[in-house]
Motif scaffolding. Structure first.
Motif, PDB file in Angstrom:
ATOM      1  N   LEU A 161      13.841  50.781 -49.142  1.00 54.94           N
ATOM      2  CA  LEU A 161      13.033  51.278 -48.027  1.00 54.94           C
ATOM      3  C   LEU A 161      12.899  52.800 -48.077  1.00 54.94           C
ATOM      4  O   LEU A 161      11.838  53.338 -47.787  1.00 54.94           O
ATOM      5  N   LYS A 162      13.980  53.499 -48.505  1.00 54.11           N
ATOM      6  CA  LYS A 162      13.932  54.951 -48.611  1.00 54.11           C
ATOM      7  C   LYS A 162      12.979  55.400 -49.704  1.00 54.11           C
ATOM      8  O   LYS A 162      12.283  56.397 -49.559  1.00 54.11           O
ATOM      9  N   ASN A 163      12.984  54.697 -50.802  1.00 52.48           N
ATOM     10  CA  ASN A 163      12.164  55.088 -51.936  1.00 52.48           C
ATOM     11  C   ASN A 163      10.709  54.607 -51.811  1.00 52.48           C
ATOM     12  O   ASN A 163       9.899  54.916 -52.685  1.00 52.48           O
ATOM     13  N   TYR A 164      10.398  53.888 -50.791  1.00 53.77           N
ATOM     14  CA  TYR A 164       9.036  53.355 -50.644  1.00 53.77           C
ATOM     15  C   TYR A 164       8.082  54.481 -50.284  1.00 53.77           C
ATOM     16  O   TYR A 164       8.391  55.360 -49.489  1.00 53.77           O
ATOM     17  N   SER A 165       6.920  54.469 -50.885  1.00 51.97           N
ATOM     18  CA  SER A 165       5.889  55.460 -50.597  1.00 51.97           C
ATOM     19  C   SER A 165       4.565  54.731 -50.391  1.00 51.97           C
ATOM     20  O   SER A 165       4.263  53.762 -51.090  1.00 51.97           O
ATOM     21  N   HIS A 166       3.781  55.224 -49.499  1.00 48.77           N
ATOM     22  CA  HIS A 166       2.459  54.640 -49.266  1.00 48.77           C
ATOM     23  C   HIS A 166       1.482  55.007 -50.369  1.00 48.77           C
ATOM     24  O   HIS A 166       0.419  54.401 -50.478  1.00 48.77           O
ATOM     25  N   ASP A 167       1.868  55.995 -51.176  1.00 51.56           N
ATOM     26  CA  ASP A 167       0.981  56.443 -52.237  1.00 51.56           C
ATOM     27  C   ASP A 167       1.107  55.642 -53.515  1.00 51.56           C
ATOM     28  O   ASP A 167       0.365  55.898 -54.470  1.00 51.56           O
ATOM     29  N   LEU A 168       2.009  54.663 -53.549  1.00 53.05           N
ATOM     30  CA  LEU A 168       2.176  53.858 -54.757  1.00 53.05           C
ATOM     31  C   LEU A 168       0.893  53.090 -55.040  1.00 53.05           C
ATOM     32  O   LEU A 168       0.313  52.465 -54.153  1.00 53.05           O
ATOM     33  N   GLY A 169       0.419  53.167 -56.279  1.00 55.77           N
ATOM     34  CA  GLY A 169      -0.769  52.434 -56.676  1.00 55.77           C
ATOM     35  C   GLY A 169      -2.059  53.170 -56.392  1.00 55.77           C
ATOM     36  O   GLY A 169      -3.134  52.673 -56.688  1.00 55.77           O
ATOM     37  N   LYS A 170      -1.975  54.358 -55.800  1.00 62.35           N
ATOM     38  CA  LYS A 170      -3.189  55.123 -55.509  1.00 62.35           C
ATOM     39  C   LYS A 170      -3.388  56.174 -56.595  1.00 62.35           C
ATOM     40  O   LYS A 170      -2.447  56.669 -57.191  1.00 62.35           O
ATOM     41  N   GLU A 171      -4.619  56.508 -56.821  1.00 64.24           N
ATOM     42  CA  GLU A 171      -4.945  57.558 -57.785  1.00 64.24           C
ATOM     43  C   GLU A 171      -4.651  58.902 -57.125  1.00 64.24           C
ATOM     44  O   GLU A 171      -5.102  59.140 -55.998  1.00 64.24           O
ATOM     45  N   PRO A 172      -3.921  59.781 -57.808  1.00 61.98           N
ATOM     46  CA  PRO A 172      -3.614  61.079 -57.190  1.00 61.98           C
ATOM     47  C   PRO A 172      -4.869  61.933 -57.037  1.00 61.98           C
ATOM     48  O   PRO A 172      -5.778  61.862 -57.868  1.00 61.98           O
TER      49      PRO A 172
END
Length: 181
Positions: A161-172
């Protein structure tokens, strides 16, 4: 027709009609002939009603109020006085005030009940909705994470849960060169 366009025959016809109406209204009431039920319309009242239905009363009002038709003023005045022949001024004023007062009171009561009903509906609607706005917009669901067992939180789950990011899988997002650090 306008008074400029009238011929002598038209003027005589108008005067004869006004005199006929005056003479019909001038007929005195005969109590032996009018043995009706109380509240029944007299012959005079029925004649007045027929004049109203035919539109003659509107013509008389026009003749009485038009500036160019002043030559008929005395005929019209006599006809109007004969229309009100059987009534006294006090009786007419009381009758008009009584019906208007009763209707006014009834209308006032009806409006007050409608206003009370509307206020009650407004209060009911205000009680149905909460007084403060809730800022809670809903809930989030994280797919791909296992839920913690009920009542117990394991360290592996907290680490995920701490390492979760909403940006995973998105193009920077690309930063222009002049804005790069």
């Amino acid at each position: 027709q306008d008074w400029e366009q009238r011929q002598e025959e038209d003027t005589l016809l108008i005067e004869r009609i006004l005199l006929l109406v005056r003479n019909v209204l001038h007929v005195p009431p005969d109590p032996t002939e009018e043995q009706g039920v109380d509240g029944d319309a007299s012959v005079h009242d029925r004649v007045l009603w027929a004049l109203h239905i035919s539109g003659m009363d509107d013509l008389l009002k026009f003749l009485a109020s038009a500036q160019v038709e002043q030559q008929w003023a005395l005929h019209v005045l006599e006809i109007i006085s004969l229309m009100f022949r059987d009534q006294s001024p006090e009786e007419l004023a009381a009758r008009g005030q009584g019906t208007a007062g009763a209707e006014h009171g009834e209308d006032t009561r009806e409006l007050e009940t409608l206003r009370q009903r509307e206020l009650a509906e407004k209060r009911a609607r205000a009680l149905q909705r909460p007084s403060r706005h809730s800022r809670f917009g809903g809930s989030y669901v994280l797919q791909g994470l296992k839920t913690a067992p009920q009542g117990r939180v394991d360290p592996l789950h907290l680490l995920q849960l701490k390492n979760y990011s909403h940006d995973l899988g998105k193009e920077p997002r690309r930063v222009p060169r002049h804005r790069q650090a």
